[in-house]
Motif scaffolding. Structure first.
Motif, PDB file in Angstrom:
ATOM      1  N   VAL A 288       0.832  -1.207   0.000  1.00  0.00           N
ATOM      2  CA  VAL A 288       0.000   0.000   0.000  1.00  0.00           C
ATOM      3  C   VAL A 288       0.865   1.255   0.000  1.00  0.00           C
ATOM      4  CG1 VAL A 288      -1.622   1.336   1.400  1.00  0.00           C
ATOM      5  CG2 VAL A 288      -1.993  -1.114   1.075  1.00  0.00           C
ATOM      6  N   ILE A 289       1.882   1.292   0.853  1.00  0.00           N
ATOM      7  CA  ILE A 289       2.754   2.476   0.925  1.00  0.00           C
ATOM      8  C   ILE A 289       3.508   2.671  -0.382  1.00  0.00           C
ATOM      9  CG2 ILE A 289       4.813   3.418   2.048  1.00  0.00           C
ATOM     10  CD1 ILE A 289       3.797   2.093   4.645  1.00  0.00           C
ATOM     11  N   GLY A 290       3.991   1.572  -0.972  1.00  0.00           N
ATOM     12  CA  GLY A 290       4.718   1.679  -2.234  1.00  0.00           C
ATOM     13  C   GLY A 290       3.871   2.253  -3.348  1.00  0.00           C
ATOM     14  N   LEU A 291       2.631   1.792  -3.458  1.00  0.00           N
ATOM     15  CA  LEU A 291       1.733   2.306  -4.495  1.00  0.00           C
ATOM     16  C   LEU A 291       1.435   3.786  -4.284  1.00  0.00           C
ATOM     17  CD1 LEU A 291      -0.727  -0.717  -4.735  1.00  0.00           C
ATOM     18  CD2 LEU A 291       0.879   0.020  -6.502  1.00  0.00           C
ATOM     19  N   LEU A 292       1.247   4.192  -3.040  1.00  0.00           N
ATOM     20  CA  LEU A 292       0.974   5.602  -2.758  1.00  0.00           C
ATOM     21  C   LEU A 292       2.172   6.476  -3.139  1.00  0.00           C
ATOM     22  CD1 LEU A 292      -1.121   7.542  -1.607  1.00  0.00           C
ATOM     23  CD2 LEU A 292      -0.109   7.188   0.657  1.00  0.00           C
ATOM     24  N   PRO A 315      13.656   9.807  -5.107  1.00  0.00           N
ATOM     25  CA  PRO A 315      13.695   8.884  -3.960  1.00  0.00           C
ATOM     26  C   PRO A 315      12.308   8.430  -3.512  1.00  0.00           C
ATOM     27  CG  PRO A 315      15.209  10.701  -3.618  1.00  0.00           C
ATOM     28  CD  PRO A 315      14.402  11.041  -4.841  1.00  0.00           C
ATOM     29  N   ILE A 316      11.322   9.339  -3.594  1.00  0.00           N
ATOM     30  CA  ILE A 316       9.939   8.956  -3.242  1.00  0.00           C
ATOM     31  C   ILE A 316       9.416   7.945  -4.249  1.00  0.00           C
ATOM     32  CG2 ILE A 316       7.574   9.824  -2.963  1.00  0.00           C
ATOM     33  CD1 ILE A 316       8.819  12.532  -2.176  1.00  0.00           C
ATOM     34  N   MET A 317       9.641   8.237  -5.523  1.00  0.00           N
ATOM     35  CA  MET A 317       9.160   7.362  -6.591  1.00  0.00           C
ATOM     36  C   MET A 317       9.797   5.978  -6.502  1.00  0.00           C
ATOM     37  SD  MET A 317       7.040   7.585  -9.104  1.00  0.00           S
ATOM     38  CE  MET A 317       6.595   6.996 -10.738  1.00  0.00           C
ATOM     39  N   SER A 318      11.041   5.907  -6.082  1.00  0.00           N
ATOM     40  CA  SER A 318      11.737   4.623  -6.026  1.00  0.00           C
ATOM     41  C   SER A 318      11.104   3.676  -5.009  1.00  0.00           C
ATOM     42  CB  SER A 318      13.215   4.829  -5.700  1.00  0.00           C
ATOM     43  OG  SER A 318      13.377   5.352  -4.398  1.00  0.00           O
ATOM     44  N   CYS A 319      10.407   4.222  -4.025  1.00  0.00           N
ATOM     45  CA  CYS A 319       9.736   3.372  -3.029  1.00  0.00           C
ATOM     46  C   CYS A 319       8.589   2.578  -3.652  1.00  0.00           C
ATOM     47  CB  CYS A 319       9.220   4.224  -1.868  1.00  0.00           C
ATOM     48  SG  CYS A 319      10.550   4.918  -0.852  1.00  0.00           S
ATOM     49  N   TRP A 320       8.119   2.996  -4.815  1.00  0.00           N
ATOM     50  CA  TRP A 320       7.119   2.218  -5.549  1.00  0.00           C
ATOM     51  C   TRP A 320       7.659   0.815  -5.853  1.00  0.00           C
ATOM     52  CZ3 TRP A 320       5.756   3.366 -11.353  1.00  0.00           C
ATOM     53  CH2 TRP A 320       4.684   2.567 -11.754  1.00  0.00           C
ATOM     54  N   GLY A 321       8.978   0.709  -6.008  1.00  0.00           N
ATOM     55  CA  GLY A 321       9.584  -0.577  -6.333  1.00  0.00           C
ATOM     56  C   GLY A 321       9.399  -1.639  -5.264  1.00  0.00           C
ATOM     57  N   MET A 322       9.063  -1.239  -4.032  1.00  0.00           N
ATOM     58  CA  MET A 322       8.840  -2.235  -2.974  1.00  0.00           C
ATOM     59  C   MET A 322       7.606  -3.082  -3.256  1.00  0.00           C
ATOM     60  SD  MET A 322       9.728  -0.280   0.611  1.00  0.00           S
ATOM     61  CE  MET A 322       8.334   0.855   0.486  1.00  0.00           C
ATOM     62  N   THR A 323       6.692  -2.560  -4.074  1.00  0.00           N
ATOM     63  CA  THR A 323       5.428  -3.272  -4.293  1.00  0.00           C
ATOM     64  C   THR A 323       5.640  -4.602  -5.002  1.00  0.00           C
ATOM     65  OG1 THR A 323       5.001  -2.133  -6.405  1.00  0.00           O
ATOM     66  CG2 THR A 323       4.180  -1.088  -4.402  1.00  0.00           C
ATOM     67  N   VAL A 392      -5.943   3.447  -8.663  1.00  0.00           N
ATOM     68  CA  VAL A 392      -6.847   2.295  -8.703  1.00  0.00           C
ATOM     69  C   VAL A 392      -6.175   1.077  -8.057  1.00  0.00           C
ATOM     70  CG1 VAL A 392      -8.067   0.679 -10.216  1.00  0.00           C
ATOM     71  CG2 VAL A 392      -8.081   3.134 -10.734  1.00  0.00           C
ATOM     72  N   ALA A 393      -4.900   0.844  -8.394  1.00  0.00           N
ATOM     73  CA  ALA A 393      -4.159  -0.268  -7.787  1.00  0.00           C
ATOM     74  C   ALA A 393      -4.057  -0.092  -6.278  1.00  0.00           C
ATOM     75  CB  ALA A 393      -2.770  -0.369  -8.412  1.00  0.00           C
ATOM     76  N   PHE A 394      -3.846   1.141  -5.838  1.00  0.00           N
ATOM     77  CA  PHE A 394      -3.780   1.438  -4.403  1.00  0.00           C
ATOM     78  C   PHE A 394      -5.085   1.060  -3.707  1.00  0.00           C
ATOM     79  CE2 PHE A 394      -4.985   4.600  -1.172  1.00  0.00           C
ATOM     80  CZ  PHE A 394      -4.018   4.374  -0.210  1.00  0.00           C
TER      81      PHE A 394
END
Length: 424
Positions: A288-292, A315-323, A392-394
């Motif tokens: 959830v956090i990664g998608l946000l 750096p914020i965008m890179s956290c999307w990769g955790m998903t 939507v994915a979030f």
């Protein structure tokens, strides 16, 4: 890698290296492929449309071929599929390097879609050799390997592209060939013969593979989240190079450096933080956090033109990769060992549906917003659209249950094979 058997550890290292080199080869081409298309079609507007067409057809070949290759890896093992894929990629890049017109460039791109299964099979390989509690961290390492490849690939591709637009394709083909030769020497098989299952056309087609996912509803929800998230991701290869050139005035070198900077953060997040975050808050919260973070990043990409804001946003965008690591960990624990290749092929096939449509959609949006008379501020519309899709994915992810709280999924029954059905 504490839970990995000693004789398989060279294979784990090869998987990380093959993912890194494959991503490096892909990264080499990213800064120059749209520009090479532009040399054939003559304008940014036309190149935006054709880039969308290229990527959509690439997604179609993935949609058809992914379940076939996944099922073949369940039948014959992971090793031969990975090695053949690397050899095929070397041929693809050679064709693109030699292409004399748009059609030959497209043929090379389509062959790339057919043979680029090594990543999908690599996920199955990791699932074979790791315990459920280790998988999120192992998939995080694969994500870090993605990042390392992109650290070197786009930056090198941008610099080589200044010398010759075709040079990055030659280098990418050479890397793929070296990777195949290296794998032939060190890669052990991860799938025991007693865990293999017969190849069936009933499984090895897009409809059959999606039905396989549907039999386990929790897996289907996760696969759909992957599909929607992947749809949003396609805005980057479909538009970013042309968008950065058109609105930000960046050269290929600057685009490559920006991608490399993103990749450095991807290594930090996926190689160092993902495993720790998952252990601390669980797969669902990580998802959830990664998608946000991805939603916030796309909005910033589409709105801001200051390069310093881009440096802060990345750096914020890179956290999307955790998903992806969280999704893979959740999905692979819900199916049996003998179905991991089918699972990866099915998920990749479903994601490829988004790959068929998304590049054309985002390319068309950029094409419309870069027409004469349209204010440049509207050229960020593709990124705003991607943010809406990712939202939507979030929302879908809010309904996911953590693995520890989820009831065990019954083993998916193997299909009944009829005499007329080709098997081997």
């Amino acid at each position: 890698m504490g839970g990995v058997k000693a004789h398989l550890k060279p294979g784990v290292m090869f998987i990380f290296i093959t993912v890194c080199l494959d991503m490096m080869a892909l990264g080499l081409a990213i800064p120059v492929l749209p520009r090479l298309i532009e040399t054939f079609v003559g304008s940014v507007t036309a190149a935006s449309w054709w880039s969308g067409v290229f990527n959509s057809l690439w997604g179609f070949t993935q949609f058809i071929c992914s379940p076939i290759l996944g099922s073949l890896s369940d039948r014959f093992g992971r090793r031969p599929i990975i090695l053949m894929s690397n050899l095929g990629l070397a041929l693809d890049y050679l064709i693109m390097a030699l292409s004399g017109n748009l059609m030959w460039l497209l043929i090379g791109r389509l062959l790339n879609g057919v043979t680029s299964s090594s990543i999908t099979t690599a996920y199955a390989y990791i699932s074979d050799i790791s315990e459920p509690d280790e998988r999120a961290q192992m998939y995080g390492y694969i994500g870090a390997a993605f990042g390392v490849g992109f650290v070197m690939g786009p930056a090198l591709g941008g610099m080589l592209g200044h010398i010759d637009l075709r040079l990055p394709f030659w280098v990418a083909g050479g890397l793929s060939l070296l990777n195949a030769l290296y794998g032939a020497l060190v890669l052990p098989e991860s799938l025991d013969k007693d865990h293999r299952k017969p190849f069936s056309l009933r499984d090895a087609n897009p409809i059959g593979s999606i039905l396989f996912l549907w039999q386990a509803k929790s897996v289907m929800r996760l696969a759909l989240i992957s599909m929607v998230s992947n749809f949003a991701h396609h805005v980057i290869p479909a538009t970013f190079v042309l968008y950065a050139s058109y609105r930000l005035g960046w050269s290929g070198r600057e685009v490559g450096l920006a991608m490399a900077y993103y990749a450095v953060w991807a290594v930090i997040v996926q190689g160092g933080l993902t495993g720790l975050v998952v252990k601390r808050i669980g797969e669902k919260a990580t998802l959830v956090i990664g998608l946000l973070c991805g939603v916030v990043g796309f909005i910033s990409y589409g709105y801001h033109t200051d390069w310093r804001v881009f440096l802060i946003t990345i750096p914020i965008m890179s956290c999307w990769g955790m998903t992806n690591a969280a999704l893979q960990s959740l999905m692979t624990t819900r199916v049996g060992t003998s179905d991991q290749g089918l699972l990866q092929g099915a998920v990749n096939s479903l994601m490829s549906l988004s790959g068929i449509i998304a590049p054309f959609v985002f390319g068309y949006i950029l094409s419309v917003m870069t027409r004469p008379g349209v204010d440049k501020v509207w050229s960020g519309a593709a990124f705003f659209s991607a943010a809406a899709v990712l939202l939507v994915a979030f929302l879908m992810a809010l309904g996911v249950r953590d693995r520890s709280k989820d009831a065990p999924v019954p083993k998916v029954p193997k299909p009944v094979h009829h005499d007329h059905e080709p098997l081997f």
